[in-house]
Design a protein around this motif. Structure first.
Motif, PDB file in Angstrom:
ATOM      1  N   VAL A  26      21.597 124.354 -45.487  1.00 47.78           N
ATOM      2  CA  VAL A  26      21.661 124.877 -46.846  1.00 47.78           C
ATOM      3  C   VAL A  26      22.272 126.274 -46.757  1.00 47.78           C
ATOM      4  N   GLU A  27      23.492 126.393 -47.234  1.00 47.46           N
ATOM      5  CA  GLU A  27      24.247 127.640 -47.098  1.00 47.46           C
ATOM      6  C   GLU A  27      25.278 127.688 -48.209  1.00 47.46           C
ATOM      7  N   ASP A  28      25.354 128.822 -48.924  1.00 49.13           N
ATOM      8  CA  ASP A  28      26.282 128.909 -50.048  1.00 49.13           C
ATOM      9  C   ASP A  28      27.728 129.150 -49.627  1.00 49.13           C
ATOM     10  N   GLU A  29      27.972 129.606 -48.419  1.00 42.82           N
ATOM     11  CA  GLU A  29      29.338 129.814 -47.954  1.00 42.82           C
ATOM     12  C   GLU A  29      29.822 128.576 -47.207  1.00 42.82           C
ATOM     13  N   ALA A  60      19.093 116.829 -51.697  1.00 40.38           N
ATOM     14  CA  ALA A  60      19.493 116.336 -50.376  1.00 40.38           C
ATOM     15  C   ALA A  60      18.282 115.939 -49.536  1.00 40.38           C
ATOM     16  N   VAL A  61      17.190 116.676 -49.657  1.00 40.72           N
ATOM     17  CA  VAL A  61      15.965 116.314 -48.939  1.00 40.72           C
ATOM     18  C   VAL A  61      15.481 114.955 -49.422  1.00 40.72           C
ATOM     19  N   ALA A  62      15.497 114.740 -50.725  1.00 34.76           N
ATOM     20  CA  ALA A  62      15.061 113.455 -51.282  1.00 34.76           C
ATOM     21  C   ALA A  62      15.989 112.316 -50.855  1.00 34.76           C
ATOM     22  N   ALA A  63      17.286 112.589 -50.816  1.00 32.04           N
ATOM     23  CA  ALA A  63      18.261 111.546 -50.492  1.00 32.04           C
ATOM     24  C   ALA A  63      18.336 111.226 -49.002  1.00 32.04           C
ATOM     25  N   HIS A  64      18.189 112.230 -48.144  1.00 31.42           N
ATOM     26  CA  HIS A  64      18.464 112.035 -46.718  1.00 31.42           C
ATOM     27  C   HIS A  64      17.253 112.154 -45.803  1.00 31.42           C
ATOM     28  N   ALA A  65      16.135 112.630 -46.289  1.00 27.69           N
ATOM     29  CA  ALA A  65      14.912 112.791 -45.489  1.00 27.69           C
ATOM     30  C   ALA A  65      15.199 113.427 -44.129  1.00 27.69           C
ATOM     31  N   PRO A  66      15.740 114.662 -44.107  1.00 32.16           N
ATOM     32  CA  PRO A  66      16.045 115.299 -42.826  1.00 32.16           C
ATOM     33  C   PRO A  66      14.781 115.625 -42.033  1.00 32.16           C
ATOM     34  N   ASP A  67      14.985 115.856 -40.732  1.00 35.27           N
ATOM     35  CA  ASP A  67      13.879 116.229 -39.853  1.00 35.27           C
ATOM     36  C   ASP A  67      13.697 117.739 -39.776  1.00 35.27           C
ATOM     37  N   LEU A  68      14.751 118.484 -40.153  1.00 36.51           N
ATOM     38  CA  LEU A  68      14.754 119.935 -40.062  1.00 36.51           C
ATOM     39  C   LEU A  68      15.725 120.479 -41.100  1.00 36.51           C
ATOM     40  N   VAL A  69      15.404 121.646 -41.672  1.00 38.49           N
ATOM     41  CA  VAL A  69      16.304 122.305 -42.616  1.00 38.49           C
ATOM     42  C   VAL A  69      16.625 123.699 -42.088  1.00 38.49           C
ATOM     43  N   LEU A  70      17.928 124.012 -42.002  1.00 37.50           N
ATOM     44  CA  LEU A  70      18.392 125.373 -41.742  1.00 37.50           C
ATOM     45  C   LEU A  70      18.840 125.913 -43.085  1.00 37.50           C
ATOM     46  N   CYS A  71      18.212 126.967 -43.559  1.00 34.53           N
ATOM     47  CA  CYS A  71      18.430 127.417 -44.931  1.00 34.53           C
ATOM     48  C   CYS A  71      18.734 128.906 -45.016  1.00 34.53           C
ATOM     49  N   ASP A  72      19.851 129.235 -45.657  1.00 32.42           N
ATOM     50  CA  ASP A  72      20.181 130.622 -45.945  1.00 32.42           C
ATOM     51  C   ASP A  72      19.115 131.175 -46.891  1.00 32.42           C
ATOM     52  N   VAL A  73      18.853 132.457 -46.793  1.00 29.65           N
ATOM     53  CA  VAL A  73      17.863 133.079 -47.670  1.00 29.65           C
ATOM     54  C   VAL A  73      18.481 133.460 -49.011  1.00 29.65           C
ATOM     55  N   SER A  97       5.542 119.338 -45.269  1.00 32.04           N
ATOM     56  CA  SER A  97       5.455 119.699 -43.848  1.00 32.04           C
ATOM     57  C   SER A  97       6.816 119.774 -43.157  1.00 32.04           C
ATOM     58  N   LEU A  98       7.894 119.567 -43.872  1.00 26.95           N
ATOM     59  CA  LEU A  98       9.240 119.600 -43.299  1.00 26.95           C
ATOM     60  C   LEU A  98       9.543 120.987 -42.719  1.00 26.95           C
ATOM     61  N   PRO A  99       9.919 121.078 -41.438  1.00 26.86           N
ATOM     62  CA  PRO A  99      10.236 122.390 -40.865  1.00 26.86           C
ATOM     63  C   PRO A  99      11.479 123.003 -41.517  1.00 26.86           C
ATOM     64  N   VAL A 100      11.343 124.246 -41.969  1.00 27.02           N
ATOM     65  CA  VAL A 100      12.455 124.988 -42.562  1.00 27.02           C
ATOM     66  C   VAL A 100      12.646 126.264 -41.753  1.00 27.02           C
ATOM     67  N   VAL A 101      13.873 126.479 -41.308  1.00 27.86           N
ATOM     68  CA  VAL A 101      14.238 127.685 -40.573  1.00 27.86           C
ATOM     69  C   VAL A 101      15.184 128.478 -41.461  1.00 27.86           C
ATOM     70  N   ALA A 134      19.085 126.446 -30.363  1.00 25.54           N
ATOM     71  CA  ALA A 134      18.546 125.524 -29.354  1.00 25.54           C
ATOM     72  C   ALA A 134      17.184 125.968 -28.847  1.00 25.54           C
ATOM     73  N   SER A 135      16.986 127.270 -28.700  1.00 26.61           N
ATOM     74  CA  SER A 135      15.727 127.739 -28.119  1.00 26.61           C
ATOM     75  C   SER A 135      14.616 127.967 -29.140  1.00 26.61           C
ATOM     76  N   ARG A 136      14.971 128.231 -30.402  1.00 22.63           N
ATOM     77  CA  ARG A 136      13.937 128.627 -31.366  1.00 22.63           C
ATOM     78  C   ARG A 136      13.645 127.614 -32.458  1.00 22.63           C
ATOM     79  N   CYS A 137      14.601 126.739 -32.778  1.00 24.87           N
ATOM     80  CA  CYS A 137      14.388 125.796 -33.877  1.00 24.87           C
ATOM     81  C   CYS A 137      13.383 124.723 -33.472  1.00 24.87           C
ATOM     82  N   PRO A 138      12.467 124.390 -34.382  1.00 26.79           N
ATOM     83  CA  PRO A 138      11.514 123.309 -34.087  1.00 26.79           C
ATOM     84  C   PRO A 138      12.268 121.993 -33.969  1.00 26.79           C
ATOM     85  N   MET A 139      11.987 121.261 -32.932  1.00 28.25           N
ATOM     86  CA  MET A 139      12.737 120.035 -32.660  1.00 28.25           C
ATOM     87  C   MET A 139      12.063 118.776 -33.180  1.00 28.25           C
ATOM     88  N   GLY A 140      11.078 118.936 -34.024  1.00 31.14           N
ATOM     89  CA  GLY A 140      10.485 117.761 -34.640  1.00 31.14           C
ATOM     90  C   GLY A 140       9.315 117.250 -33.992  1.00 31.14           C
TER      91      GLY A 140
END
Length: 140
Positions: A26-29, A60-73, A97-101, A134-140
């Motif tokens: 999730v990123e506006d750019e 998109a969460v409803a449509a694709h059921a991702p395991d992780l979200v990377l989201c711009d603030v 409970s979906l992990p959001v970074v 790779a080192s900090r994002c929750p891997m599910g």
């Protein structure tokens, strides 16, 4: 030669910690979204979905059921904090409970505290790098 192939395969597995995960970016750019999607591919992510703001991310969460979200603030009309609050208020237990970074150009104790209070797992400094993800994002 067989040992080198086995070592190469093992090394590749350790370099792709995301395995078969599905990630929503999730990123506006748009350029940054594209760079993140390519980076996630190098980490072994099988499916990368994209959204330009918090409102489209909820769809998109409803449509694709991702395991992780990377989201711009910082996005308009719904920023990352609004997205996570809406996600956590969802009647769907998976969304709660979906992990959001979060990704932010400003990472300090106030931003990290606000992120955790909103329900995000952590904040990565932008630009997000492959090693940081790779080192900090929750891997599910």
């Amino acid at each position: 030669m067989a040992n080198r192939s086995a070592e190469g395969a093992a090394a590749q597995e350790t370099e792709t910690p995301f395995g078969a995960l599905s990630v929503l970016v999730v990123e506006d750019e748009s350029f940054t979204r594209m760079v993140l999607a390519k980076m996630l591919g190098t980490l072994g992510v099988q499916a990368v979905h994209q959204a330009a703001d918090g409102e489209s991310a909820l769809a998109a969460v409803a449509a694709h059921a991702p395991d992780l979200v990377l989201c711009d603030v910082e996005m308009q009309p719904m920023d990352g904090f609004g997205f996570v609050r809406a996600l956590r208020a969802s009647p769907e237990s998976r969304s709660r409970s979906l992990p959001v970074v979060f990704m932010s150009g400003r990472v300090d104790s106030d931003r990290e505290a606000a992120a955790r209070a909103s329900g995000a797992a952590l904040v990565l400094a932008k630009p997000v790098t492959r090693p940081a993800c790779a080192s900090r994002c929750p891997m599910g």
